[in-house]
Design an enzyme around this catalytic site. Structure first.
Site, PDB file in Angstrom:
ATOM      1  N   SER A   1      23.662  61.967  80.485  1.00  0.00           N
ATOM      2  CA  SER A   1      23.541  61.518  79.106  1.00  0.00           C
ATOM      3  C   SER A   1      22.292  60.660  78.999  1.00  0.00           C
ATOM      4  O   SER A   1      22.015  59.846  79.871  1.00  0.00           O
ATOM      5  CB  SER A   1      24.781  60.696  78.740  1.00  0.00           C
ATOM      6  OG  SER A   1      24.477  59.749  77.754  1.00  0.00           O
TER       7      SER A   1
ATOM      8  N   GLN B   1      23.284 100.616  61.797  1.00  0.00           N
ATOM      9  CA  GLN B   1      22.215  99.971  62.566  1.00  0.00           C
ATOM     10  C   GLN B   1      22.610  98.557  62.971  1.00  0.00           C
ATOM     11  O   GLN B   1      22.138  98.034  63.984  1.00  0.00           O
ATOM     12  CB  GLN B   1      20.944  99.926  61.719  1.00  0.00           C
ATOM     13  CG  GLN B   1      19.769  99.237  62.397  1.00  0.00           C
ATOM     14  CD  GLN B   1      18.530  99.302  61.532  1.00  0.00           C
ATOM     15  OE1 GLN B   1      18.039 100.374  61.205  1.00  0.00           O
ATOM     16  NE2 GLN B   1      18.034  98.156  61.129  1.00  0.00           N
TER      17      GLN B   1
ATOM     18  N   ASN C   1      28.501  65.236  82.657  1.00  0.00           N
ATOM     19  CA  ASN C   1      29.164  66.034  81.625  1.00  0.00           C
ATOM     20  C   ASN C   1      29.307  67.501  82.026  1.00  0.00           C
ATOM     21  O   ASN C   1      28.350  68.100  82.507  1.00  0.00           O
ATOM     22  CB  ASN C   1      28.378  65.943  80.324  1.00  0.00           C
ATOM     23  CG  ASN C   1      28.313  64.517  79.802  1.00  0.00           C
ATOM     24  OD1 ASN C   1      29.295  63.774  79.921  1.00  0.00           O
ATOM     25  ND2 ASN C   1      27.186  64.133  79.274  1.00  0.00           N
TER      26      ASN C   1
ATOM     27  N   LYS D   1      27.320  58.905  82.939  1.00  0.00           N
ATOM     28  CA  LYS D   1      28.109  60.093  82.582  1.00  0.00           C
ATOM     29  C   LYS D   1      27.701  61.336  83.372  1.00  0.00           C
ATOM     30  O   LYS D   1      26.514  61.563  83.598  1.00  0.00           O
ATOM     31  CB  LYS D   1      27.908  60.407  81.083  1.00  0.00           C
ATOM     32  CG  LYS D   1      28.525  59.420  80.143  1.00  0.00           C
ATOM     33  CD  LYS D   1      30.010  59.628  79.937  1.00  0.00           C
ATOM     34  CE  LYS D   1      30.298  60.952  79.264  1.00  0.00           C
ATOM     35  NZ  LYS D   1      29.804  61.049  77.904  1.00  0.00           N
TER      36      LYS D   1
ATOM     37  N   GLU E   1      31.847  73.551  78.828  1.00  0.00           N
ATOM     38  CA  GLU E   1      32.026  73.420  77.374  1.00  0.00           C
ATOM     39  C   GLU E   1      31.358  74.589  76.643  1.00  0.00           C
ATOM     40  O   GLU E   1      31.888  75.112  75.666  1.00  0.00           O
ATOM     41  CB  GLU E   1      31.420  72.104  76.894  1.00  0.00           C
ATOM     42  CG  GLU E   1      32.153  70.857  77.390  1.00  0.00           C
ATOM     43  CD  GLU E   1      31.372  69.589  77.057  1.00  0.00           C
ATOM     44  OE1 GLU E   1      30.378  69.296  77.758  1.00  0.00           O
ATOM     45  OE2 GLU E   1      31.747  68.918  76.082  1.00  0.00           O
TER      46      GLU E   1
ATOM     47  N   TYR F   1      26.787 109.437  59.038  1.00  0.00           N
ATOM     48  CA  TYR F   1      25.929 108.306  59.352  1.00  0.00           C
ATOM     49  C   TYR F   1      25.575 107.525  58.088  1.00  0.00           C
ATOM     50  O   TYR F   1      25.227 108.094  57.058  1.00  0.00           O
ATOM     51  CB  TYR F   1      24.641 108.782  60.034  1.00  0.00           C
ATOM     52  CG  TYR F   1      23.734 107.635  60.394  1.00  0.00           C
ATOM     53  CD1 TYR F   1      23.962 106.881  61.538  1.00  0.00           C
ATOM     54  CD2 TYR F   1      22.683 107.258  59.557  1.00  0.00           C
ATOM     55  CE1 TYR F   1      23.161 105.797  61.857  1.00  0.00           C
ATOM     56  CE2 TYR F   1      21.883 106.170  59.869  1.00  0.00           C
ATOM     57  CZ  TYR F   1      22.120 105.442  61.011  1.00  0.00           C
ATOM     58  OH  TYR F   1      21.333 104.366  61.315  1.00  0.00           O
TER      59      TYR F   1
ATOM     60  N   HIS G   1      52.955  72.821  77.584  1.00  0.00           N
ATOM     61  CA  HIS G   1      52.666  71.890  76.482  1.00  0.00           C
ATOM     62  C   HIS G   1      51.727  70.766  76.923  1.00  0.00           C
ATOM     63  O   HIS G   1      51.786  69.669  76.358  1.00  0.00           O
ATOM     64  CB  HIS G   1      53.947  71.278  75.923  1.00  0.00           C
ATOM     65  CG  HIS G   1      55.014  72.266  75.574  1.00  0.00           C
ATOM     66  ND1 HIS G   1      55.162  72.782  74.318  1.00  0.00           N
ATOM     67  CD2 HIS G   1      55.977  72.852  76.326  1.00  0.00           C
ATOM     68  CE1 HIS G   1      56.184  73.631  74.311  1.00  0.00           C
ATOM     69  NE2 HIS G   1      56.695  73.687  75.521  1.00  0.00           N
TER      70      HIS G   1
END
Lengths: 408, 408, 408, 408
Positions: D231, D276, D239, D237, D244, D271, D110
């Site tokens: 940044s 496609q 990052n 910063k 991400e 087909y 948790h």
């Protein structure tokens, strides 16, 4: 759900009973022991009460238009309830924002501390999202507010029905303009579930933040015992289960959306039995979103913020560096150069294990002679907040203004 | 579902009760009036029967590993049932294929008649798909056949449990190798639902064909009254509702898959309450797929084919043109040229409202002197079928061979 | 796409270059050989042209608010184009409807012939769907028409920018009210893709019908050579490839929607790099929907209807049975009884291989003495159509009315 | 991708060119200025080089079987590359696990600290997931390893081709058993994308943890400059953009899966041009997964762990409470009672702002007389780890064992 709508409560899960409706007899099936569906059931009950006259109930109606009438009434009803649920959550957020007008927290980008913001400002960001959610639901309900009654099975009723009067009697804004479209399309349900999906994305983000904030690492907030649960193995744990479940249930509503998109794909006009599958997706999306709105509101109402922890975190991590760069920019330094200079200051400060606000004016001037004593007015949390004094910015005066504008 | 598994039947739909587990009291919750979950309920019952000793039940276990034990037992059990359902449907298809060995129908590409094929060949195409479905389910069950018991809440049990013996006792092939992985991942459920989604795609195609075939336009087949349903408005209609519903329910299982993918996305290790949401997606996907397999088998068993209509359709539409082109190719004409020549022949025949098989040898020779009288052996349905005499082709000898190879 | 927007054309597919932006140097990256992104590129170009002053370009701006400005301008621009594409398709449908006002076809439920309808009525059903699609897109654009400029990286600009004036200058209706929300949310993109998904569902149904109608079995229509394609193997085939591709591409746009829902799920505020993934989903959904609208319009414009085939099919299949039941109902027979009586008549007619309109009055009166000679006025296609004389019904007078109301 | 496969690189995004293949001329289209597709292009090139003989290239082949040959070769090739990418990431994880064998971190449930675990144990959890991913891909490739060549357009080749010899020559394990299935189904692509989706879920979780760990709040790890980005607004910063993006791209692959499921839903055999659309979904899912595997491996290789921070966090938060409960259980106290007693101890310790390991024996004995001095051996991180001495547990001896068993 009001009483009249219970008739269209969800059917049982995919069983064979559902998949094989009572067999075709060539005679109509009212006399059969089990009525085929709710429409037949109502008619059967009526016939039992008033005799053969009850068989007139179906005159000028078809199950194909009736079922869409029910669904549209349902969408109108639950749409209004969802909007009410959104307003209640907005209200909870606004109440907490009013109360936390002096609480400063770090604003994040990339889950990295970036700049100080007011907790109230953060909470109001969600109010903005929810406001658009409410608008989307309102628009969806508006497009659903059209009576298909009298569209018949597909071609229009064979009886000279005044469909507009019927629509008015049922509380609809208008009557549908094409009978085939009326019984064949379910875009009004797609639109509602889609709006619910976006609501759920917003809730998943808010509840995801509650999970982070109540972690030991963040410690920005804690949940009262009534909103958390324990561990059978670890007596010390307080788990944000409700927030985790709301976060998870965003997948469920997105799944409902995908379900119905796929059901409708490529179906020829007009009614196909495939459309029966719209109901569970709709009911599940609505029930889930409603429950999650209520639960999130209770979490927002009950969460206890730790202002000191938030303030401490806002100060740490060089969140004031932008202020120094903006200071230089305001003195005429091209932003890109100011940015580079402050980058060098931060590098120095990191090496010295100090905040940039702890450097002396002399130290700062080694990087730029444009620094003056007033720079320290900006190198405080309050100074940083104050400087974000634009519409929608986190300057306290702006956040108060935003709160004053809230209509709840 | 066998009895032992009823304990993990689906929880009620998203209500607040589910979202807020009984509050954290700091004391354990067994004494509470309502037990928090099935594990607590079992323990409570035991304590009521045998006293405090029942409290030992949880020794060396955690709900986090227990719930995955249950789910893996469930996956193994229903996996086997799904494979049985697939085999039953394969068997129904093979039975009908054996019976329809002489039925010729048009094979389609782009929903355009292309070349004649045997109905048996068409039915066996689905047997191939289902065979792979069975293999996929088998693989999924194999990967699920791992006991997490003893993984504890996340770090491994604190008691010297022989996890491999436990695994054997529970009928698992082996015990999991990492406790965090054991309680945190649900890829075995994703894999099962994914395999179910592919089954449902196959069923949606077969049932979509049943809808087409029983339309007035195709008239290739009809459904007995017991497998169709009528219309309250149009007493003449016999609707393939069950086939339509199976087709639609492919969306439902795909929605379940999307649901669980989204639930799991980005969750940190180990157990999170989000994982509770895996159950409804799993149960719904399994129940739906099982029901649809059964229903489709009944449709396949009961559908009545109209051999004459199929044969007529196979003849119409210049489906023998390929035979003429192949004839020329076999005589040394480059395929591309043969193709062009036959295109011209077809154009001529269309203009004359005749089939190419109705043209005389002289007429054919106007297009190519390589045509001889034996070309007419090829320009028949039987000749066309016979010429597809490669492994997997629709030549009757090959289809008989395929049927002989079927293991059911 | 107008010129200013080309800057945000889709990035290359997932390569490592994209995944690893130029490394952090602690100095700013403008001096680097390759600019990090479009914003840096513009600034670099400016600096090359006008020197250090160009470094002021970024003053009061952040890439976080800039990128959303671009996306919102894009949504406004393509939203308008999509609405235009929808109007063009509506116009094509209306033109064909006007032209086919006398063409009668069978209306279907469950892909079974049900009742006769006008082809014009069928085409107008799609106009209704598209009208709602246009409204949805309009609403989506309206909610996107908000300027985030000045929201800064997340907290609001540190410069005293008049954000409302900026919004006006950029052509936005208003400026955003909360800086965190402005850079963190992408619901305006979700809403647009969602609206596109529903458009695509509608197109998948229309194109699915074109595939059916141009099949040999239906033969309701054919496509001109310019809108069909051939087969390399079967020179006789004319394949509705474009219609098939539009039908298929509904999956693509739904996939884009699912993609972005999943990207956004559970992200904490404010900006996260995950949001970069919104672009390909958006561009792909928009490009696909635009292309499909254009292609469908060309298909609608070019398709050649076979009025005789349609009329023949409308007559076959006892599509007039409902008329007989309605006739009895209008004479006071409870609908359920009328339904049963007509069911018996149909059963008799089927056995005799006759239409119910071919039965004599005497024969009809064997089932109900209420039948009079005027029943035969109803037992014709024209009579059946005429009787559907309600708002939105397929009676010719109503369809003409609907066409007169069309605003295109 | 090896050279031979570049021919099937992704087509351009949905443009009209793609939607409308060169028109049907009734003559074949090789002579046309632009060849219709890659197959025609190859043939045209050959004809240009060697004359009319080149027109024989297509003998015994159809584009319908050829395209699936290409796709199956592609799946086999990229499947092997994906497995290699997975092994490389496993290897990176194992290398770091070997190196971090003494690093203790908090294990979470948790997102709450639960019990201490070894960092190596945590990293090995992902190795387990990836191992199953590799197996799933291996199975998918195995089911794709079937040659459809000779299936013709749909009915089997009209030439006496030895399909099994052809399959061997092309490196396939076997030849397909049914020609209709061979050209009509794409379940082998669904299965590959599905396996990729599960890989991406695992990567999204690992990269999500990297984002958390590198946050200021966790500070468990940092990324080198080469793997992070800065940044433009906040020079301080760093990052975790790559992490991400990997997290986000899980949505993209799930979207590809949903796309193809929807494309295939309800298509009749054999087909259809809809098929496609399988290519972009396939290529995008594969390219994305490959890139994300590589990027994640680089992140794992480069991430710098802060052992002290991890150890500190592992100690805080009463993560040793379970040890105390297990201690009592081992002395015969029913687990439920032990759990309650320790809950009371934790409550007391929290009130006193102390760890439970800081309480004296006398204090502990106020709660249970079964506590003896040896309890303190358990109330240490090392003691806690040691006690998890079961297969798959986090006891150092078990983790070493797991590492020894790794085959990379």
């Amino acid at each position: 759900m009001d009483e009249g709508l219970q008739a269209i409560s969800p059917p049982p899960l995919a069983g064979q009973a559902e998949l094989f409706p009572p067999p075709f007899t060539g005679e109509g099936r009212v006399g059969a022991s089990a009525p085929e569906d709710i429409h037949m059931f109502v008619e059967q009950q009526l016939i039992e009460k008033i005799g053969a006259l009850g068989g007139k109930l179906h005159t000028g109606r078809s199950r194909n238009d009736q079922v869409v009438v029910d669904e549209r009434l349902y969408v109108k009803s639950v749409g209004a309830q969802l909007v009410a649920g959104i307003l209640a959550l907005e209200s909870a957020l606004v109440t907490r924002a009013r109360e936390q007008l002096d609480t400063i927290m770090p604003g994040y980008t990339h889950t990295q501390r970036a700049q100080p913001v007011l907790l109230a400002h953060h909470l109001l960001a969600y109010v903005e999202m929810l406001r658009r959610d409410g608008d989307r639901l309102h628009d969806a309900v508006g497009r659903a507010d059209v009576s298909p009654l009298g569209a018949g099975a597909l071609a229009g009723s064979g009886f000279p029905i005044d469909r507009e009067a019927l629509a008015r009697d049922l509380g609809f804004a208008t009557a549908s303009a094409n009978s085939l479209d009326a019984v064949a399309d379910r875009d009004f349900i797609l639109e509602l579930i889609s709006a619910c999906s976006i609501v759920m994305i917003h809730l998943s983000r808010l509840c995801g933040e509650i999970v982070l904030w109540t972690s030991a690492e963040f410690s920005f907030a804690s949940l009262p015992d009534s909103l958390a649960s324990g561990s059978s193995m670890m007596p010390n744990k307080k788990n944000p289960c409700a927030a985790e479940l709301v976060r998870a249930k965003s997948g469920r509503v997105a799944g409902d959306l995908m379900n119905l998109l796929m059901v409708l794909k490529g179906l020829p006009l007009a009614y196909n039995r495939d459309l029966q599958e719209d109901k569970e997706a709709l009911f599940d999306a609505v029930d889930t979103t409603q429950a999650c709105l209520e639960v999130t509101a209770r979490l927002v109402e009950g969460i206890q913020f730790d202002q000191e922890k938030m303030r401490g975190a806002a100060l740490a991590g060089y969140t004031l560096a932008t202020e120094a760069a903006d200071y230089l920019s305001r003195k005429g330094v091209p932003f890109r150069d100011a940015h580079r200079v402050v980058g060098q200051i931060v590098a120095r400060a990191i090496k010295a294990h100090r905040g940039i606000e702890d450097l002396s004016l002399d130290e700062l001037r080694q990087f730029s002679s444009l620094f003056d004593a007033d720079v320290f007015d900006h190198l405080t949390l309050e100074g940083a907040l104050r400087s974000r004094d634009v519409l929608g910015g986190t300057a306290p005066v702006r956040v108060r203004e935003a709160l004053a504008n809230v209509k709840t």
